[in-house]
Design an enzyme around this catalytic site. Structure first.
Site, mmCIF file in Angstrom:
data_model
loop_
_atom_site.group_PDB
_atom_site.id
_atom_site.type_symbol
_atom_site.label_atom_id
_atom_site.label_comp_id
_atom_site.label_asym_id
_atom_site.label_seq_id
_atom_site.Cartn_x
_atom_site.Cartn_y
_atom_site.Cartn_z
ATOM 1 N N LYS A 43 0.866 -1.186 0.000
ATOM 2 C CA LYS A 43 0.000 0.000 0.000
ATOM 3 C C LYS A 43 0.896 1.226 0.000
ATOM 4 C CE LYS A 43 -3.583 2.221 2.852
ATOM 5 N NZ LYS A 43 -4.569 2.502 1.815
ATOM 6 N N GLU A 71 -3.344 0.941 -3.592
ATOM 7 C CA GLU A 71 -4.016 0.692 -2.306
ATOM 8 C C GLU A 71 -4.017 -0.804 -1.971
ATOM 9 O OE1 GLU A 71 -5.438 2.529 0.027
ATOM 10 O OE2 GLU A 71 -6.120 4.423 -0.818
ATOM 11 N N THR A 129 -2.829 6.666 0.168
ATOM 12 C CA THR A 129 -4.062 6.681 0.940
ATOM 13 C C THR A 129 -4.921 7.803 0.381
ATOM 14 O OG1 THR A 129 -5.040 6.768 3.158
ATOM 15 C CG2 THR A 129 -3.108 8.170 2.781
#
Length: 103
Positions: free
Chosen positions: A20, A73, A23
Site C-alpha cells: 500500500k 491501495e 491513501t
C-alpha cells in the site's frame, strides 16, 4: 497540518510490506506536504506501528479513481470504491497522499 496519521488495522500489513503506497483522504486530512515524516498508528486503538514519508499530495475525484489507484491501495477497483464509500459516503473530492515507509 496533520502531525500523525491513522489507518484501520486491516491495512497495517499492506503498509509494512510496501504493498500500500497511497491513501485517499478527505480535505480535512489532506494538509500534509512532500518530505513530511508522519508517525502511523492504528485507528482502532492508536497503536503506533511505523513512520511514513509523504511523497506527494494530489486532488483526485472519486469518479476518476482507476485500477492504478486500486493497485497502489493493494485492492481491486470495486473494493477501493466500496471502502471509500464506507469511510466517506457521498464524497466526490478526495486527496491522494502518496507515501513510502521510513526504514
Amino acid at each position: 497540518m496533520l502531525t500523525k496519521i491513522t489507518f484501520f488495522e486491516r491495512f497495517e500489513q499492506d503498509i509494512l510490506s510496501g504493498a500500500k503506497t497511497i491513501t485517499l483522504r478527505d480535505e480535512a486530512e489532506s494538509h500534509v506536504f512532500a518530505g513530511q515524516i508522519l508517525p502511523v498508528s492504528t485507528f482502532e486503538d492508536d497503536r503506533w506501528f511505523c513512520d511514513i514519508e509523504v511523497i506527494e499530495v494530489v486532488p483526485v475525484l472519486f469518479s476518476e479513481l482507476t485500477e492504478q489507484h486500486a493497485a497502489q491501495e493493494n485492492m481491486t477497483l470495486p473494493e477501493l470504491r466500496r471502502v471509500i464509500q464506507e469511510i466517506y459516503p457521498g464524497l466526490e473530492q478526495l486527496f491522494q497522499i502518496r507515501f513510502c515507509l521510513v526504514q
